[in-house]
Write a protein that holds these residues in place. Structure first.
Motif, PDB file in Angstrom:
ATOM      1  N   ARG A  85     -74.753 -31.970  65.511  1.00 59.27           N
ATOM      2  CA  ARG A  85     -75.062 -31.071  66.629  1.00 59.27           C
ATOM      3  C   ARG A  85     -74.769 -31.753  67.967  1.00 59.27           C
ATOM      4  NH1 ARG A  85     -77.790 -26.495  65.080  1.00 59.27           N
ATOM      5  NH2 ARG A  85     -78.472 -26.512  62.897  1.00 59.27           N
ATOM      6  N   MET A  86     -75.027 -33.054  68.044  1.00 61.37           N
ATOM      7  CA  MET A  86     -74.707 -33.785  69.271  1.00 61.37           C
ATOM      8  C   MET A  86     -73.200 -33.800  69.501  1.00 61.37           C
ATOM      9  SD  MET A  86     -77.396 -36.978  69.051  1.00 61.37           S
ATOM     10  CE  MET A  86     -76.991 -37.607  70.664  1.00 61.37           C
ATOM     11  N   ALA A  87     -72.458 -34.010  68.429  1.00 61.32           N
ATOM     12  CA  ALA A  87     -70.996 -34.002  68.549  1.00 61.32           C
ATOM     13  C   ALA A  87     -70.497 -32.634  68.989  1.00 61.32           C
ATOM     14  CB  ALA A  87     -70.365 -34.396  67.219  1.00 61.32           C
ATOM     15  N   ASP A  88     -71.053 -31.571  68.406  1.00 62.97           N
ATOM     16  CA  ASP A  88     -70.645 -30.208  68.774  1.00 62.97           C
ATOM     17  C   ASP A  88     -70.957 -29.901  70.234  1.00 62.97           C
ATOM     18  OD1 ASP A  88     -69.731 -29.774  66.215  1.00 62.97           O
ATOM     19  OD2 ASP A  88     -71.527 -28.723  65.541  1.00 62.97           O
ATOM     20  N   ALA A  89     -72.011 -30.563  70.754  1.00 60.91           N
ATOM     21  CA  ALA A  89     -72.408 -30.325  72.142  1.00 60.91           C
ATOM     22  C   ALA A  89     -71.631 -31.192  73.125  1.00 60.91           C
ATOM     23  CB  ALA A  89     -73.908 -30.577  72.302  1.00 60.91           C
ATOM     24  N   SER A 113     -84.869 -31.080  73.769  1.00 61.14           N
ATOM     25  CA  SER A 113     -85.249 -29.671  73.693  1.00 61.14           C
ATOM     26  C   SER A 113     -84.082 -28.818  73.201  1.00 61.14           C
ATOM     27  CB  SER A 113     -85.749 -29.171  75.045  1.00 61.14           C
ATOM     28  OG  SER A 113     -84.735 -29.334  76.029  1.00 61.14           O
ATOM     29  N   GLU A 114     -82.855 -29.191  73.587  1.00 61.37           N
ATOM     30  CA  GLU A 114     -81.678 -28.460  73.114  1.00 61.37           C
ATOM     31  C   GLU A 114     -81.487 -28.660  71.613  1.00 61.37           C
ATOM     32  OE1 GLU A 114     -78.161 -29.207  75.695  1.00 61.37           O
ATOM     33  OE2 GLU A 114     -79.626 -30.177  76.996  1.00 61.37           O
ATOM     34  N   LEU A 115     -81.705 -29.893  71.138  1.00 64.26           N
ATOM     35  CA  LEU A 115     -81.603 -30.161  69.708  1.00 64.26           C
ATOM     36  C   LEU A 115     -82.660 -29.384  68.938  1.00 64.26           C
ATOM     37  CD1 LEU A 115     -80.950 -34.017  69.523  1.00 64.26           C
ATOM     38  CD2 LEU A 115     -79.373 -32.180  68.886  1.00 64.26           C
ATOM     39  N   SER A 116     -83.860 -29.318  69.496  1.00 65.51           N
ATOM     40  CA  SER A 116     -84.934 -28.579  68.839  1.00 65.51           C
ATOM     41  C   SER A 116     -84.599 -27.093  68.762  1.00 65.51           C
ATOM     42  CB  SER A 116     -86.252 -28.789  69.593  1.00 65.51           C
ATOM     43  OG  SER A 116     -87.304 -28.067  68.988  1.00 65.51           O
ATOM     44  N   ALA A 117     -84.063 -26.548  69.857  1.00 64.12           N
ATOM     45  CA  ALA A 117     -83.728 -25.129  69.886  1.00 64.12           C
ATOM     46  C   ALA A 117     -82.595 -24.792  68.922  1.00 64.12           C
ATOM     47  CB  ALA A 117     -83.344 -24.714  71.306  1.00 64.12           C
ATOM     48  N   SER A 118     -81.574 -25.651  68.852  1.00 57.71           N
ATOM     49  CA  SER A 118     -80.428 -25.334  68.004  1.00 57.71           C
ATOM     50  C   SER A 118     -80.699 -25.590  66.531  1.00 57.71           C
ATOM     51  CB  SER A 118     -79.199 -26.149  68.446  1.00 57.71           C
ATOM     52  OG  SER A 118     -79.407 -27.530  68.238  1.00 57.71           O
ATOM     53  N   SER A 119     -81.551 -26.582  66.228  1.00 54.89           N
ATOM     54  CA  SER A 119     -81.819 -26.930  64.833  1.00 54.89           C
ATOM     55  C   SER A 119     -83.001 -26.191  64.242  1.00 54.89           C
ATOM     56  CB  SER A 119     -82.064 -28.437  64.706  1.00 54.89           C
ATOM     57  OG  SER A 119     -83.294 -28.792  65.334  1.00 54.89           O
ATOM     58  N   GLY A 120     -83.915 -25.716  65.114  1.00 52.97           N
ATOM     59  CA  GLY A 120     -85.127 -25.066  64.618  1.00 52.97           C
ATOM     60  C   GLY A 120     -86.218 -26.039  64.214  1.00 52.97           C
ATOM     61  N   VAL A 166     -81.689 -44.153  67.511  1.00 48.52           N
ATOM     62  CA  VAL A 166     -81.501 -45.045  68.655  1.00 48.52           C
ATOM     63  C   VAL A 166     -81.717 -46.493  68.222  1.00 48.52           C
ATOM     64  CG1 VAL A 166     -82.474 -45.767  70.872  1.00 48.52           C
ATOM     65  CG2 VAL A 166     -82.047 -43.344  70.430  1.00 48.52           C
ATOM     66  N   ALA A 167     -82.779 -46.727  67.450  1.00 40.81           N
ATOM     67  CA  ALA A 167     -83.077 -48.086  66.991  1.00 40.81           C
ATOM     68  C   ALA A 167     -81.958 -48.646  66.126  1.00 40.81           C
ATOM     69  CB  ALA A 167     -84.397 -48.095  66.218  1.00 40.81           C
ATOM     70  N   ALA A 168     -81.265 -47.760  65.382  1.00 42.47           N
ATOM     71  CA  ALA A 168     -80.176 -48.194  64.508  1.00 42.47           C
ATOM     72  C   ALA A 168     -78.847 -48.303  65.234  1.00 42.47           C
ATOM     73  CB  ALA A 168     -80.048 -47.229  63.333  1.00 42.47           C
ATOM     74  N   GLY A 169     -78.779 -47.825  66.487  1.00 41.96           N
ATOM     75  CA  GLY A 169     -77.547 -47.916  67.256  1.00 41.96           C
ATOM     76  C   GLY A 169     -76.614 -46.733  67.110  1.00 41.96           C
ATOM     77  N   TYR A 170     -77.042 -45.703  66.370  1.00 38.60           N
ATOM     78  CA  TYR A 170     -76.188 -44.535  66.173  1.00 38.60           C
ATOM     79  C   TYR A 170     -76.339 -43.508  67.299  1.00 38.60           C
ATOM     80  CZ  TYR A 170     -75.497 -46.505  61.561  1.00 38.60           C
ATOM     81  OH  TYR A 170     -75.177 -47.357  60.535  1.00 38.60           O
ATOM     82  N   VAL A 171     -77.382 -43.637  68.090  1.00 42.30           N
ATOM     83  CA  VAL A 171     -77.613 -42.787  69.255  1.00 42.30           C
ATOM     84  C   VAL A 171     -78.092 -43.701  70.376  1.00 42.30           C
ATOM     85  CG1 VAL A 171     -79.111 -40.987  70.226  1.00 42.30           C
ATOM     86  CG2 VAL A 171     -78.117 -40.679  67.953  1.00 42.30           C
ATOM     87  N   ARG A 172     -77.768 -43.344  71.600  1.00 47.73           N
ATOM     88  CA  ARG A 172     -78.270 -44.119  72.740  1.00 47.73           C
ATOM     89  C   ARG A 172     -78.885 -43.178  73.755  1.00 47.73           C
ATOM     90  NH1 ARG A 172     -72.519 -45.758  75.631  1.00 47.73           N
ATOM     91  NH2 ARG A 172     -71.869 -43.626  76.106  1.00 47.73           N
ATOM     92  N   ARG A 186     -82.003 -39.605  80.656  1.00 48.62           N
ATOM     93  CA  ARG A 186     -82.955 -39.337  79.577  1.00 48.62           C
ATOM     94  C   ARG A 186     -82.413 -38.375  78.524  1.00 48.62           C
ATOM     95  NH1 ARG A 186     -87.448 -41.792  80.278  1.00 48.62           N
ATOM     96  NH2 ARG A 186     -88.516 -40.610  78.644  1.00 48.62           N
ATOM     97  N   ARG A 187     -81.147 -38.020  78.626  1.00 51.15           N
ATOM     98  CA  ARG A 187     -80.503 -37.297  77.546  1.00 51.15           C
ATOM     99  C   ARG A 187     -79.987 -38.300  76.529  1.00 51.15           C
ATOM    100  NH1 ARG A 187     -79.012 -32.038  78.577  1.00 51.15           N
ATOM    101  NH2 ARG A 187     -76.937 -32.207  77.647  1.00 51.15           N
TER     102      ARG A 187
END
Length: 266
Positions: A32-36, A43-50, A64-70, A75-76
């Motif tokens: 979903r992050m890639a699509d965006a 909040s956008e992730l919550s809205a799109s994923s349910g 984030v802790a694993a380095g796959y998201v930053r 704050r996005r």
């Protein structure tokens, strides 16, 4: 095999309640992050994923802790650098899988065959099998090109909504590689309509004078992909195009089925 876990008197299958469900959700959030566009708010992730916001926060914090998201200064959240290595390895593997199909394409058409992916705003070549002709086209695997002047680029952009294509062209500009390169966004969008109508894309002396390229997308590919043949304009004539395009579609569908089979086996 599913393992049954007893929690508080209730039996819950670990296939859904344990790590498997969390993995499914984490990968879904990454997609979903890639699509965006690679950056998104919780909040956008919550809205799109349910999914509830606390669940989103827990999963994203783990990524984030694993380095796959930053986390960005605003704050996005954005896709993390650790995904680059995975993507590069996957692209190489995809190119390896494609080579036998490109070889089949070379055997049937006599021209150099390529495979390219859409990576961000660029098309990147991930596989090639050269023609046996002494005069042949050569594109280095790993080469990145702006998509507006290439057959594979047009085939890839034809998969996107027009507004996304226009935004991409605004970001990259439309520099002319030759005097035949399309450099007007409206004319290029009209060209993509033609690609969708005909079912194939053509680079007609637009990347290099004297060279024509015919390309089609790989249907249902796990990432946007296209295959192509390229050769001297004197060989890739209108009559040759009528023969080559059906072969391109057949090979693309065969490659698509092979990729789907690889995913099912995994």
């Amino acid at each position: 095999m599913a393992v049954t876990i007893v929690t508080g008197g209730a039996q819950v299958s670990s296939d859904r309640a344990g790590g498997v469900q969390s993995l499914e959700r984490a990968f879904d959030l990454l997609e979903r992050m890639a699509d965006a566009g690679g950056e998104v708010g919780l909040s956008e992730l919550s809205a799109s994923s349910g999914l509830p916001l606390p669940t989103i926060h827990r999963l994203v914090r783990t990524l984030v802790a694993a380095g796959y998201v930053r986390q960005q200064p605003n704050r996005r959240y954005a896709l993390g650098p650790r995904l680059i290595r995975l993507g590069e390895s996957a692209s190489r593997l995809l190119g390896t899988w494609a080579r036998p199909y490109l070889a089949e394409l070379v055997e049937a058409t006599g021209e150099t065959a390529n495979m390219a992916l859409l990576d961000g705003d660029e098309a990147v070549y991930v596989a090639q099998v050269p023609s046996r002709h002494s005069m042949r086209m050569f594109t280095e695997v790993g080469r990145r090109v702006l998509p507006h002047s290439t057959g594979v680029g047009k085939a890839l952009l034809a998969l996107l909504p027009p507004q996304e294509v226009r935004a991409l062209l605004l970001r990259t500009g439309m520099p002319a590689a030759t005097e035949r390169t399309i450099t007007d966004p409206d004319r290029f969008l009209a060209e993509l309509d033609r690609v969708r109508e005909l079912g194939y894309a053509m680079d007609d002396n637009e990347q290099e004078i004297g060279v024509r390229c015919l390309a089609v997308p790989v249907p249902d590919s796990p990432t946007a992909a296209a295959i192509s043949i390229s050769g001297p304009a004197g060989r890739v004539t209108e009559a040759a195009t009528d023969k080559i395009v059906p072969i391109l579609h057949t090979v693309a569908h065969n490659l698509s089925r092979a990729l789907a089979g690889a995913g099912a086996q995994a």
